[in-house]
Design a protein around this motif. Structure first.
Motif, PDB file in Angstrom:
ATOM      1  N   HIS A  29       0.825  -1.201   0.000  1.00  0.00           N
ATOM      2  CA  HIS A  29       0.000   0.000   0.000  1.00  0.00           C
ATOM      3  C   HIS A  29       0.864   1.258   0.000  1.00  0.00           C
ATOM      4  O   HIS A  29       0.427   2.313  -0.479  1.00  0.00           O
ATOM      5  CB  HIS A  29      -0.922   0.008   1.221  1.00  0.00           C
ATOM      6  CG  HIS A  29      -2.256  -0.617   0.966  1.00  0.00           C
ATOM      7  ND1 HIS A  29      -3.213  -0.063   0.152  1.00  0.00           N
ATOM      8  CD2 HIS A  29      -2.785  -1.780   1.403  1.00  0.00           C
ATOM      9  CE1 HIS A  29      -4.277  -0.828   0.105  1.00  0.00           C
ATOM     10  NE2 HIS A  29      -4.058  -1.892   0.854  1.00  0.00           N
ATOM     11  N   CYS A  30       2.078   1.160   0.526  1.00  0.00           N
ATOM     12  CA  CYS A  30       2.967   2.325   0.585  1.00  0.00           C
ATOM     13  C   CYS A  30       3.700   2.557  -0.729  1.00  0.00           C
ATOM     14  O   CYS A  30       4.343   3.603  -0.902  1.00  0.00           O
ATOM     15  CB  CYS A  30       3.983   2.158   1.711  1.00  0.00           C
ATOM     16  SG  CYS A  30       3.238   2.064   3.339  1.00  0.00           S
ATOM     17  N   VAL A  35      -2.838   4.724  -3.941  1.00  0.00           N
ATOM     18  CA  VAL A  35      -4.223   4.469  -4.344  1.00  0.00           C
ATOM     19  C   VAL A  35      -4.301   3.677  -5.641  1.00  0.00           C
ATOM     20  O   VAL A  35      -5.377   3.160  -5.995  1.00  0.00           O
ATOM     21  CB  VAL A  35      -5.007   5.800  -4.501  1.00  0.00           C
ATOM     22  CG1 VAL A  35      -5.111   6.510  -3.169  1.00  0.00           C
ATOM     23  CG2 VAL A  35      -4.336   6.704  -5.541  1.00  0.00           C
ATOM     24  N   GLN A  36      -3.214   3.584  -6.389  1.00  0.00           N
ATOM     25  CA  GLN A  36      -3.225   2.841  -7.646  1.00  0.00           C
ATOM     26  C   GLN A  36      -3.130   1.336  -7.421  1.00  0.00           C
ATOM     27  O   GLN A  36      -3.276   0.546  -8.353  1.00  0.00           O
ATOM     28  CB  GLN A  36      -2.076   3.291  -8.544  1.00  0.00           C
ATOM     29  CG  GLN A  36      -2.180   4.758  -8.960  1.00  0.00           C
ATOM     30  CD  GLN A  36      -1.025   5.169  -9.851  1.00  0.00           C
ATOM     31  OE1 GLN A  36      -0.407   4.343 -10.508  1.00  0.00           O
ATOM     32  NE2 GLN A  36      -0.736   6.457  -9.880  1.00  0.00           N
TER      33      GLN A  36
END
Length: 216
Positions: A76-77, A81-82
Motif C-alpha cells: 500500500h505504501c 491508491v493505484q
C-alpha cells in the motif's frame, strides 16, 4: 507451421513466459514458446533474477516472521491508491502454492537472498531480509545442446566476465577487502571459470537470472 495447433502459445522466453509454458506442460497441454531472439532467457537471463515472494516457506526456517497482511500493508505504501488490492492479495496468497508447484514439478529450487531487502526499508512493514528469493545455482552443461542458446548475463553482473554467487566473500571483494576468505573464494571461482571456458566456451556454473532461466 500454419497447419499446426497448440493448446498454449507463449510469447517470450523470460521467467514469466517459461513459467507459463512449464505450467501448461505439467497440466498436459501442448505448448509452443516463441522468442524473437536467437537466444532464450529474455531479460531474466541477463539480470540478477531476484523474485519478490512475501510469505514464502523458506523465510520461517531462518526465523524471519512475515505475513500476508504485513506484505499487503507494505504494498500500500508503494503505488498508493493505484494498488489493485484484490490482485495484490491474490498474488500474496498464491506464493506458497506457486513455489511448491515449481519445486515439485520442475528443476526450480529456491534459496533466500540474504543480501536483498525490500526496496524501501523505511516503509511500514518493510523487511530487510526474507522476501527475496533466487534460484539455486545450476550447472548449465546439463542443458546439453540448448546451453549454447542461453542468453549471456550482463557484464556488469560479473567479475571480469565470471558469474559470481552472492555471498559474504563477494561483498568483501566488491568493497576491496581482500581477506583470506575472499582470496580463497576468488581463486576457486577463477579456476572453475577457466575449466568451464575450456570445456564449454563460457561459464557453466550459473547464478541468479541465468540459473532461473536455465532451470525453467
Amino acid at each position: 507451421m500454419s497447419d499446426t495447433t497448440f493448446d498454449l502459445v507463449v510469447i517470450g522466453s523470460g521467467a514469466a513466459g517459461l513459467s507459463a509454458a512449464v505450467t501448461g506442460a505439467v497440466l498436459g497441454m501442448s505448448v509452443l514458446v516463441l522468442e524473437k531472439l536467437a537466444v532464450f532467457g529474455g531479460t531474466t537471463a541477463t539480470s540478477g533474477g531476484t523474485l519478490w515472494m512475501p510469505g514464502n516457506p523458506i523465510a520461517p526456517r531462518r526465523n524471519i516472521e512475515d505475513s500476508t497482511a504485513r506484505a499487503l500493508r507494505y504494498l500500500h505504501c508503494e503505488p498508493g491508491v493505484q494498488l489493485d488490492e484484490a490482485q495484490a492479495h491474490a498474488f500474496l496468497c498464491a506464493v506458497p502454492a506457486a513455489l511448491e508447484f515449481f519445486e515439485r514439478n520442475t528443476e526450480l529450487r529456491f534459496a533466500l537472498d540474504g543480501h536483498v531487502s525490500d526496496y524501501h526499508t523505511d516503509a511500514p512493514d518493510a523487511l530487510a531480509i526474507g522476501r527475496s528469493l533466487v534460484a539455486r545455482p545450476f550447472d548449465g552443461a546439463r542443458l546439453g545442446r540448448r546451453f549454447a542458446a542461453l542468453a549471456q548475463p550482463l557484464r556488469s553482473l560479473t567479475l571480469g566476465g565470471m558469474p559470481m554467487e552472492h555471498g559474504r566473500p563477494l561483498l568483501d571483494l566488491m568493497h576491496g577487502a581482500l581477506n583470506l576468505r575472499a582470496l580463497a573464494f576468488l581463486t576457486r571461482t577463477m579456476f572453475a571459470h577457466g575449466l568451464d571456458r575450456m570445456r564449454h566456451g563460457r561459464a557453466a556454473r550459473l547464478y541468479g537470472g541465468q540459473a532461473l532461466a536455465a532451470r525453467l
